[in-house]
Scaffold this active site. Structure first.
Site, PDB file in Angstrom:
ATOM      1  N   SER A 249       0.833  -1.196   0.000  1.00  0.00           N
ATOM      2  CA  SER A 249       0.000   0.000   0.000  1.00  0.00           C
ATOM      3  C   SER A 249       0.878   1.261   0.000  1.00  0.00           C
ATOM      4  O   SER A 249       1.680   1.458  -0.903  1.00  0.00           O
ATOM      5  CB  SER A 249      -0.946  -0.040   1.197  1.00  0.00           C
ATOM      6  OG  SER A 249      -1.947   0.942   1.108  1.00  0.00           O
ATOM      7  N   ASP A 367      -9.519  -6.358  -3.847  1.00  0.00           N
ATOM      8  CA  ASP A 367      -9.067  -5.137  -3.185  1.00  0.00           C
ATOM      9  C   ASP A 367     -10.045  -4.000  -3.479  1.00  0.00           C
ATOM     10  O   ASP A 367     -10.277  -3.654  -4.635  1.00  0.00           O
ATOM     11  CB  ASP A 367      -7.661  -4.770  -3.674  1.00  0.00           C
ATOM     12  CG  ASP A 367      -7.032  -3.664  -2.848  1.00  0.00           C
ATOM     13  OD1 ASP A 367      -7.736  -3.075  -1.995  1.00  0.00           O
ATOM     14  OD2 ASP A 367      -5.846  -3.386  -3.043  1.00  0.00           O
ATOM     15  N   HIS A 395      -6.944  -6.506  -0.127  1.00  0.00           N
ATOM     16  CA  HIS A 395      -5.895  -5.529   0.147  1.00  0.00           C
ATOM     17  C   HIS A 395      -4.830  -6.103   1.076  1.00  0.00           C
ATOM     18  O   HIS A 395      -3.648  -5.819   0.900  1.00  0.00           O
ATOM     19  CB  HIS A 395      -6.515  -4.276   0.772  1.00  0.00           C
ATOM     20  CG  HIS A 395      -5.575  -3.110   0.824  1.00  0.00           C
ATOM     21  ND1 HIS A 395      -5.127  -2.453  -0.304  1.00  0.00           N
ATOM     22  CD2 HIS A 395      -4.979  -2.476   1.875  1.00  0.00           C
ATOM     23  CE1 HIS A 395      -4.307  -1.469   0.038  1.00  0.00           C
ATOM     24  NE2 HIS A 395      -4.196  -1.470   1.348  1.00  0.00           N
TER      25      HIS A 395
END
Length: 454
Positions: A249, A367, A395
């Site tokens: 991320s 995600d 995610h």
């Protein structure tokens, strides 16, 4: 919920924030289970898990030489917002993860054109209309001359990169794991244990305000540049000759920064659900712009929302993973400052296109934070990028599917290109080389033309 509301009212009255993250010290003052506390700046201490595994005795005097890849690329930025990228050196096949070694195409060309949404695409050229019948006294008007576009900026890259297999028995290899907003080094628990058992040296820090690192009560401590300097200090402290960066991320941006700053030391990069190659810019209309005390009231709802959006399933197993991973367990002040400090205008498409390091893109199909189109766009911009989609992941795919992610990462660490077929590549003309592979991205749509195998 009532307790959180009471604490938020108290912090509003006292002008302080609760749930401040502080470092945990062991009773004997020594690092336990590989945990260390590194002072990157005066009063700014990061918790780092550093595991230097005991490697078996090896007869190799020196690491493997690896394969040399010619990285030659021309990046042109035009004044109308268009970006054209031409690969003039070696190009790796995207099927490298299907076998031990990947083939290398010599002098193949890839052109990526990003057109501005307000302008019409410049290619392909429209077909001219058929000429009208004319008399002897009237001649057809000459076709209009196209004005040649002048580039605003041109970047040339011409270098040789040695890409070799990185094994746990190699003493000059180190793995760096960098988490994102609201996470901690604990989200990498499965990866740290797996690769340390294989003999790899692993390093995983807690970002400032996360996990057991100190949490300064100043918003400037959580800007991208402040966090990047922290990770620069960690990298310089633990870096070996060949380093592999693994980011998740927001942590992907820091991996990109380090790979750009230290191209000779960063050997490979893994980007997990990192998004597109656009420059970072904080959202002005966001819930994270609310005062810290209000965010503290909403923290149970935010944690539930993160569980629902971060995992493909929301069962007891996922809740336990979220708790064990110490994810989304940061103070409202830190969370607000982190989201507001994501400003990095230098990290645009050109910045990513300048990277010559092999990069593995991992994306969880479910995600809800990062669309798959963003990782696909990242794969088009990067020079050596290989996209792998995990269908059952989301995610937090490294926590949901640890075996799949660990196997995928390990194959990428051991991969090296196969240059043995370079001598058998046939010679092509300039026109044929230009038509080998063309990718055009215009108005959000992409068109791919690939040649047939001869």
């Amino acid at each position: 919920m009532l307790t959180s509301i009471t604490e938020s009212i108290f912090c509003c009255l006292m002008g302080k924030t609760t749930s401040i993250v502080l470092p945990v010290e062991s009773s004997d003052g020594k690092p336990a289970d590989g945990f260390e506390f590194v002072e990157v700046k005066p009063g700014r201490v990061l918790r780092v898990r550093h595991i230097l595994a005991e490697r078996p005795a090896t007869t190799e005097a020196q690491p493997e030489a690896g394969s040399s890849v010619h990285c030659k690329r021309k990046i042109t930025v035009y004044r109308n917002g268009q970006l054209v990228i031409e690969n003039l050196g070696d190009v790796l096949h995207s099927e490298i993860l299907q076998c031990q070694n990947g083939d290398v195409e010599q002098c193949s060309t890839v052109e990526v054109e990003l057109s501005d949404y307000t302008t019409a695409p410049s290619s392909p050229d429209p077909k001219p209309a058929p000429p009208l019948p004319t008399s002897d006294q009237q001649k057809p008007a000459p076709p209009p001359r196209r004005r040649r576009r002048r580039p605003k900026r041109t970047v040339l890259i011409d270098t040789e990169r040695c890409i070799s297999s990185c094994k746990g028995t190699h003493p000059d290899v180190a793995l760096f794991f960098i988490h994102g907003v609201g996470g901690s080094l604990d989200i990498w628990g499965s990866q740290l244990d797996f690769f340390s058992r294989l003999g790899y040296e692993v390093i995983a820090p807690d970002l400032a305000g996360h996990g057991a690192s100190t949490a300064p009560q100043i918003a400037a401590a959580y800007t991208f540049y402040a966090l990047a300097e922290d990770l620069r200090a960690i990298f310089k402290r633990y870096a070996r000759k060949r380093n592999i960066l693994i980011g998740h991320s927001y942590g992907v941006s820091f991996c990109t920064f380090l790979a750009h700053e230290y191209p000779e030391q960063v050997h490979k990069v893994v980007m997990i659900n990192g998004g597109g190659p656009t420059a970072l810019e904080p959202s002005l209309c966001s819930i994270f712009q609310l005062p810290s005390c209000v965010l503290h009231c909403l923290s149970p709802c935010l944690a539930w929302s993160f569980l629902k959006a971060g995992f493909a399933r929301q069962g007891a197993k996922e809740k336990q993973l979220l708790k064990e991973g110490n994810a989304f367990n940061v103070s409202p002040f830190v969370l607000r400052a982190m989201m507001s400090g994501q400003y990095w205008p230098e990290g645009d498409e050109v910045y990513h296109a300048e990277l010559t390091v092999p990069i593995l893109l991992v994306h969880g199909m479910y995600d809800k934070f990062v669309p798959i189109e963003e990782d696909q766009r990242m794969a088009e911009i990067l020079l050596f990028a290989f996209l792998k989609v995990i269908e059952e992941g989301s995610h937090m795919v490294m926590m949901e599917c640890p075996e799949t992610v660990n196997t995928l990462l390990h194959e990428f660490f051991l991969w090296e290109p196969d240059n043995s077929k370079k001598d058998t590549v046939t010679t092509v003309t300039a026109d044929e080389a230009t038509a080998l592979q063309t990718l055009a991205v215009s108005n959000g749509t992409s068109k791919v033309n690939k040649p047939l195998n001869k």
